[in-house]
Scaffold this motif. Structure first.
Motif, PDB file in Angstrom:
ATOM      1  N   ARG A  69       0.829  -1.202   0.000  1.00 26.20           N
ATOM      2  CA  ARG A  69       0.000   0.000   0.000  1.00 26.20           C
ATOM      3  C   ARG A  69       0.866   1.255   0.000  1.00 26.20           C
ATOM      4  NH1 ARG A  69      -3.075  -3.351   3.438  1.00 26.20           N
ATOM      5  NH2 ARG A  69      -2.214  -2.425   5.342  1.00 26.20           N
ATOM      6  N   ARG A  70       1.978   1.217   0.733  1.00 28.22           N
ATOM      7  CA  ARG A  70       2.863   2.382   0.757  1.00 28.22           C
ATOM      8  C   ARG A  70       3.516   2.599  -0.611  1.00 28.22           C
ATOM      9  NH1 ARG A  70       3.064   0.663   6.093  1.00 28.22           N
ATOM     10  NH2 ARG A  70       3.076   2.366   7.631  1.00 28.22           N
ATOM     11  N   ILE A  71       3.930   1.521  -1.248  1.00 32.34           N
ATOM     12  CA  ILE A  71       4.518   1.652  -2.583  1.00 32.34           C
ATOM     13  C   ILE A  71       3.511   2.253  -3.548  1.00 32.34           C
ATOM     14  CG2 ILE A  71       5.340   0.326  -4.577  1.00 32.34           C
ATOM     15  CD1 ILE A  71       6.704  -1.571  -2.516  1.00 32.34           C
ATOM     16  N   ALA A  72       2.283   1.755  -3.515  1.00 29.78           N
ATOM     17  CA  ALA A  72       1.243   2.285  -4.404  1.00 29.78           C
ATOM     18  C   ALA A  72       0.991   3.763  -4.122  1.00 29.78           C
ATOM     19  CB  ALA A  72      -0.046   1.480  -4.241  1.00 29.78           C
ATOM     20  N   TYR A  73       1.014   4.142  -2.848  1.00 28.19           N
ATOM     21  CA  TYR A  73       0.787   5.543  -2.492  1.00 28.19           C
ATOM     22  C   TYR A  73       1.890   6.426  -3.054  1.00 28.19           C
ATOM     23  CZ  TYR A  73       0.914   9.821   0.225  1.00 28.19           C
ATOM     24  OH  TYR A  73       0.995  11.150   0.589  1.00 28.19           O
ATOM     25  N   LYS A  93       1.914  -7.720  -7.817  1.00 31.26           N
ATOM     26  CA  LYS A  93       1.643  -8.612  -6.677  1.00 31.26           C
ATOM     27  C   LYS A  93       1.983  -7.929  -5.352  1.00 31.26           C
ATOM     28  CE  LYS A  93       2.222 -12.978  -9.178  1.00 31.26           C
ATOM     29  NZ  LYS A  93       3.058 -14.182  -9.351  1.00 31.26           N
ATOM     30  N   ILE A  94       3.061  -7.164  -5.347  1.00 29.54           N
ATOM     31  CA  ILE A  94       3.430  -6.470  -4.108  1.00 29.54           C
ATOM     32  C   ILE A  94       2.348  -5.454  -3.742  1.00 29.54           C
ATOM     33  CG2 ILE A  94       5.061  -4.825  -3.099  1.00 29.54           C
ATOM     34  CD1 ILE A  94       7.262  -6.226  -4.785  1.00 29.54           C
ATOM     35  N   GLU A  95       1.930  -4.668  -4.715  1.00 32.06           N
ATOM     36  CA  GLU A  95       0.926  -3.636  -4.422  1.00 32.06           C
ATOM     37  C   GLU A  95      -0.419  -4.247  -4.026  1.00 32.06           C
ATOM     38  OE1 GLU A  95       0.524  -0.528  -7.251  1.00 32.06           O
ATOM     39  OE2 GLU A  95       2.588   0.178  -7.031  1.00 32.06           O
ATOM     40  N   LEU A 134       8.315   0.844   4.813  1.00 29.87           N
ATOM     41  CA  LEU A 134       8.192  -0.268   5.756  1.00 29.87           C
ATOM     42  C   LEU A 134       7.262   0.067   6.907  1.00 29.87           C
ATOM     43  CD1 LEU A 134      11.905  -1.446   6.016  1.00 29.87           C
ATOM     44  CD2 LEU A 134      10.018  -2.706   4.991  1.00 29.87           C
ATOM     45  N   ALA A 135       6.378  -0.852   7.213  1.00 30.38           N
ATOM     46  CA  ALA A 135       5.565  -0.719   8.427  1.00 30.38           C
ATOM     47  C   ALA A 135       6.363  -1.190   9.630  1.00 30.38           C
ATOM     48  CB  ALA A 135       4.284  -1.542   8.288  1.00 30.38           C
ATOM     49  N   ASP A 136       7.270  -2.134   9.408  1.00 32.12           N
ATOM     50  CA  ASP A 136       8.054  -2.721  10.487  1.00 32.12           C
ATOM     51  C   ASP A 136       9.307  -1.888  10.711  1.00 32.12           C
ATOM     52  OD1 ASP A 136       9.405  -4.243  12.304  1.00 32.12           O
ATOM     53  OD2 ASP A 136       9.723  -5.968  10.980  1.00 32.12           O
ATOM     54  N   ARG A 137       9.207  -0.901  11.603  1.00 34.63           N
ATOM     55  CA  ARG A 137      10.353  -0.025  11.834  1.00 34.63           C
ATOM     56  C   ARG A 137      11.506  -0.770  12.499  1.00 34.63           C
ATOM     57  NH1 ARG A 137       9.214   3.725   8.202  1.00 34.63           N
ATOM     58  NH2 ARG A 137       7.158   4.625   8.526  1.00 34.63           N
ATOM     59  N   GLU A 138      11.210  -1.848  13.205  1.00 37.44           N
ATOM     60  CA  GLU A 138      12.294  -2.616  13.808  1.00 37.44           C
ATOM     61  C   GLU A 138      13.204  -3.173  12.726  1.00 37.44           C
ATOM     62  OE1 GLU A 138      14.947  -4.254  16.214  1.00 37.44           O
ATOM     63  OE2 GLU A 138      13.348  -2.888  16.814  1.00 37.44           O
TER      64      GLU A 138
END
Length: 395
Positions: free
Chosen positions: A11-15, A42-44, A70-74
């Motif tokens: 979703r972030r890539i698409a945005y 496929k990723i989007e 990335l949603a996973d900041r860790e």
């Protein structure tokens, strides 16, 4: 390399693809990133994850920091920590570099300018990925460059060391940071530039902050001010002004209020003579001085928080200031607000800092301390505060 979980990253890539200027199609993104169109689709759609290599290629094609996707900041922090041994190996061989290619000076200068821009915008993952190879190449250049280029190569090497130090220092690798600063000091005489030497004196203060050796740090900064060229042009004005700004903060940490105020006054006078901008890799000007007024107030302790409130009531950092400096303003303001009993305002300031520069904010020790305090003070405000505290690993 491990892949991200599908969904949020797509979703972030698409945005970011949709807001690119000009707007980018999936095919254009695939072409620029060097990946298959079907992979992008496929990723989007959230049907597959993304490896580190693919993520980096897509981020580069979009012109954004991979951390933004990335949603996973860790995972961002883990990738940076994993890169530190490679950085350490690169600087261990500073005087015995491996054989390899060396690009023309103009290309090296462009690469150093890019990592400086990443440093100012707190894109530490980008730096961590690129700077070890760049430092190795610059080390080779320092041995092979024509003598007429020696000074320019030395300047580029110092500037690249500074970017590498930002990664090490912000991510808690303080011994590595200290080594990088010593290498900056080692390389600086080769540049034969007193303004660059002033910049190194400014950066060196990190060692004293880390060791809590504030009085010694103040002495070092005052020596750097004495050695700085007189403020007869914009570069010299900014170099001297930046040293006074930092001296004001460390004097406050040393409990020397009179010295802090004296240095801040000098910084303000010089700031009025300069347009806000980045000089020798350091932001300086009237806006930067205002931010340091808040820093000095916080450094002097909770009896001085009204001074920070007075600045923040009338002024906010403009969007064209470097992201790291803007986020630092809100981190320091949050501490003042917490000391002043304004817990809700403090949390809002921390959230603003995160929006401006997430990597800088997440790794800042004060953010962790203050988030932990806020969580203890406001147990009823469970979800958002707990989520923030977990994001920055607050105790």
């Amino acid at each position: 390399m491990p892949a991200t979980s599908p969904g949020p990253v797509g979703r972030r890539i698409a945005y970011y693809r949709s807001v690119a200027r000009p707007k980018m199609t999936q095919q254009q993104l695939a072409d620029r990133a060097g990946v298959a169109l079907g992979t992008v689709r496929k990723i989007e759609r959230g049907e597959r994850g993304v490896t580190d290599g693919t993520l980096d290629a897509i981020a580069a094609a979009l012109g954004v920091d991979p951390a933004r996707l990335l949603a996973d900041r860790e995972r961002v922090a883990t990738r940076i920590r994993d890169a530190l041994p490679t950085l350490s190996a690169a600087i261990a061989a500073y005087d015995v570099p491996d054989d390899g290619p060396v690009r023309p000076l103009s290309e090296l200068r462009a690469s150093v300018a890019q990592i400086t821009a990443w440093r100012l915008s707190a894109q530490y993952l980008q730096i961590a990925r690129r700077v070890p190879d760049l430092l190795a190449e610059l080390a080779r250049a320092s041995f092979s460059a024509p003598s007429e280029n020696d000074q320019q190569v030395a300047e580029l090497l110092v500037t690249a060391y500074r970017a590498a130090d930002a990664v090490a220092y912000k991510h808690g690798a303080r011994d590595l940071s200290a080594r990088l600063i010593e290498l900056m000091r080692w390389a600086t005489p080769g540049a034969d530039d007193p303004l660059l030497a002033a910049t190194v004196g400014y950066v060196r203060t990190e060692v004293f902050f880390a060791a809590r050796a504030h009085k010694a740090g103040l002495r070092a900064l005052e020596a750097a001010i004495d050695a700085c060229p007189p403020p007869v042009d914009a570069g010299a004005v900014a170099a001297r002004g930046a040293l006074h700004m930092r001296a004001a903060v460390i004097a406050g940490r040393a409990g020397q209020g009179d010295a802090a105020n004296a240095h801040l006054t000098e910084a303000r006078t010089l700031g009025d003579q300069a347009d806000e901008g980045v000089y020798q890799g350091t932001a300086f000007g009237p806006d930067s001085v205002r931010i340091h007024e808040v820093s000095v107030a916080v450094s002097l302790g909770n009896d001085h928080v009204q001074r920070a409130f007075d600045v923040a009531r009338e002024w906010k950092p403009p969007a064209d200031l470097p992201a790291e400096r803007r986020s630092g303003f809100y981190i320091e303001l949050a501490r003042a607000q917490l000391w002043g009993g304004l817990a809700d305002d403090a949390f809002e300031s921390l959230k603003v800092a995160r929006r401006i520069a997430p990597q800088h904010t997440r790794e800042h020790s004060w953010v962790r301390e203050d988030a932990a305090t806020l969580r203890r003070l406001k147990r009823a405000d469970a979800e958002s505060l707990t989520s923030f505290a977990e994001w920055c690993h607050a105790d």
